[in-house]
Design a protein around this motif. Sequence first.
Motif, PDB file in Angstrom:
ATOM      1  N   LEU A  15      49.991  32.376  39.575  1.00  0.00           N
ATOM      2  CA  LEU A  15      49.101  31.223  39.705  1.00  0.00           C
ATOM      3  C   LEU A  15      47.750  31.578  40.329  1.00  0.00           C
ATOM      4  CD1 LEU A  15      48.609  28.234  39.291  1.00  0.00           C
ATOM      5  CD2 LEU A  15      49.771  27.785  41.467  1.00  0.00           C
ATOM      6  N   PRO A  16      47.681  32.347  41.420  1.00  0.00           N
ATOM      7  CA  PRO A  16      46.359  32.696  41.959  1.00  0.00           C
ATOM      8  C   PRO A  16      45.486  33.432  40.934  1.00  0.00           C
ATOM      9  CG  PRO A  16      48.069  33.197  43.566  1.00  0.00           C
ATOM     10  CD  PRO A  16      48.767  32.871  42.283  1.00  0.00           C
ATOM     11  N   HIS A  17      46.098  34.323  40.147  1.00  0.00           N
ATOM     12  CA  HIS A  17      45.350  35.033  39.110  1.00  0.00           C
ATOM     13  C   HIS A  17      44.863  34.064  38.038  1.00  0.00           C
ATOM     14  CE1 HIS A  17      47.982  38.000  41.009  1.00  0.00           C
ATOM     15  NE2 HIS A  17      47.163  38.949  40.597  1.00  0.00           N
ATOM     16  N   LEU A  18      45.724  33.120  37.671  1.00  0.00           N
ATOM     17  CA  LEU A  18      45.362  32.145  36.641  1.00  0.00           C
ATOM     18  C   LEU A  18      44.198  31.276  37.093  1.00  0.00           C
ATOM     19  CD1 LEU A  18      45.778  30.508  34.050  1.00  0.00           C
ATOM     20  CD2 LEU A  18      47.591  29.239  35.244  1.00  0.00           C
ATOM     21  N   LEU A  19      44.270  30.763  38.294  1.00  0.00           N
ATOM     22  CA  LEU A  19      43.201  29.890  38.786  1.00  0.00           C
ATOM     23  C   LEU A  19      41.887  30.656  38.930  1.00  0.00           C
ATOM     24  CD1 LEU A  19      45.192  27.845  41.466  1.00  0.00           C
ATOM     25  CD2 LEU A  19      44.586  27.168  39.124  1.00  0.00           C
ATOM     26  N   ALA A  20      41.967  31.905  39.344  1.00  0.00           N
ATOM     27  CA  ALA A  20      40.755  32.723  39.449  1.00  0.00           C
ATOM     28  C   ALA A  20      40.142  32.956  38.073  1.00  0.00           C
ATOM     29  CB  ALA A  20      41.083  34.058  40.114  1.00  0.00           C
ATOM     30  N   TYR A  21      41.002  33.177  37.073  1.00  0.00           N
ATOM     31  CA  TYR A  21      40.499  33.405  35.713  1.00  0.00           C
ATOM     32  C   TYR A  21      39.837  32.151  35.154  1.00  0.00           C
ATOM     33  CZ  TYR A  21      40.423  35.058  30.873  1.00  0.00           C
ATOM     34  OH  TYR A  21      40.018  35.449  29.621  1.00  0.00           O
ATOM     35  N   LEU A  22      40.440  31.001  35.401  1.00  0.00           N
ATOM     36  CA  LEU A  22      39.848  29.747  34.938  1.00  0.00           C
ATOM     37  C   LEU A  22      38.481  29.513  35.581  1.00  0.00           C
ATOM     38  CD1 LEU A  22      42.967  27.390  34.974  1.00  0.00           C
ATOM     39  CD2 LEU A  22      41.897  28.466  32.982  1.00  0.00           C
ATOM     40  N   LYS A  23      38.344  29.905  36.824  1.00  0.00           N
ATOM     41  CA  LYS A  23      37.067  29.724  37.526  1.00  0.00           C
ATOM     42  C   LYS A  23      36.022  30.727  37.056  1.00  0.00           C
ATOM     43  CE  LYS A  23      35.040  29.514  42.168  1.00  0.00           C
ATOM     44  NZ  LYS A  23      35.314  29.599  43.626  1.00  0.00           N
ATOM     45  N   GLU A  24      36.437  31.983  36.901  1.00  0.00           N
ATOM     46  CA  GLU A  24      35.480  33.043  36.606  1.00  0.00           C
ATOM     47  C   GLU A  24      35.043  33.056  35.138  1.00  0.00           C
ATOM     48  OE1 GLU A  24      37.530  36.524  37.868  1.00  0.00           O
ATOM     49  OE2 GLU A  24      37.547  35.925  39.979  1.00  0.00           O
ATOM     50  N   GLU A  25      35.985  32.908  34.228  1.00  0.00           N
ATOM     51  CA  GLU A  25      35.666  32.985  32.797  1.00  0.00           C
ATOM     52  C   GLU A  25      35.478  31.617  32.161  1.00  0.00           C
ATOM     53  OE1 GLU A  25      34.760  35.551  31.335  1.00  0.00           O
ATOM     54  OE2 GLU A  25      35.379  37.056  32.807  1.00  0.00           O
ATOM     55  N   ALA A  26      36.091  30.584  32.752  1.00  0.00           N
ATOM     56  CA  ALA A  26      35.932  29.196  32.297  1.00  0.00           C
ATOM     57  C   ALA A  26      36.114  29.043  30.793  1.00  0.00           C
ATOM     58  CB  ALA A  26      34.571  28.650  32.742  1.00  0.00           C
TER      59      ALA A  26
END
Length: 258
Positions: A15-26
């Motif tokens: 989950l932390p990786h997923l949320l970071a990816y959603l924020k960074e790559e959008a």
Amino acid sequence: MRIATWNVNSVRQRLPHLLAYLKEEAPDALCLQELKCVDAAFPFAEVEAAGYAAAVHGQKGFNGVAILSKAPLEVVRGLPGDEADAQARYIEAVLPWGAGVLRLASIYLPNGNPAGTDKYAYKLAFMDRLAAHAKALLRFEEPLVLAGDYNVIPEPKDCFDPKAWAQDALFLPQTRARFRALLNLGLTDALRATTDAAGVYSFWDYQAGAWQKNNGVRIDHLLLSPQAADRLVSVEVDRRLRGDDKPSDHAPVRIELR
């Protein structure tokens, strides 16, 4: 329109990786595979707080697929063709795009190992069902993206060591022939539309230092209808995520459509 696919190998753990990816790559939409949770255990609140609606087809302990989207989704769960199939491996959604729509599927195709067993027979049958369904979807003549972990190595250049995979269900001639049959329907392998380069991988095993040695394979694919392929701008493998702490063994693959 930016669309990505990612086998997260447990959405709760990653989950932390997923949320970071959603924020960074959008990405506008993200297809997930191998959730390893039932629908009720999916982190809806966290994903929605990140600005995404989530359509989920989960299963306890293994399998599970989802589509995250910034736009509303009309969803169908399960791959047609076998009402007895209880494995959560396919979810499809229609989302608005410009003046029309885009149809998107998240696919977790069976591994099929060991070859010669019921598991391999199920893999081939699943691929036949997918081809039949894709043929039907192509009749709509709309932008279509079939994205996911196909567990198929299409060509020798898609793996570090072809000899090591020669007897594996991911690389057997029957597997690769069915993947080609999908493409022959009129679908385009997005990455191969942009490069013929060898050594472009999306999966590195956790064992034997595969990541450090770049001993990988390309098994995560986005297949595009002609209406989507005509709009393809770029393809990227976000391989840096494989180098994170406690990563998935897959990296996201991301496309941009104009």
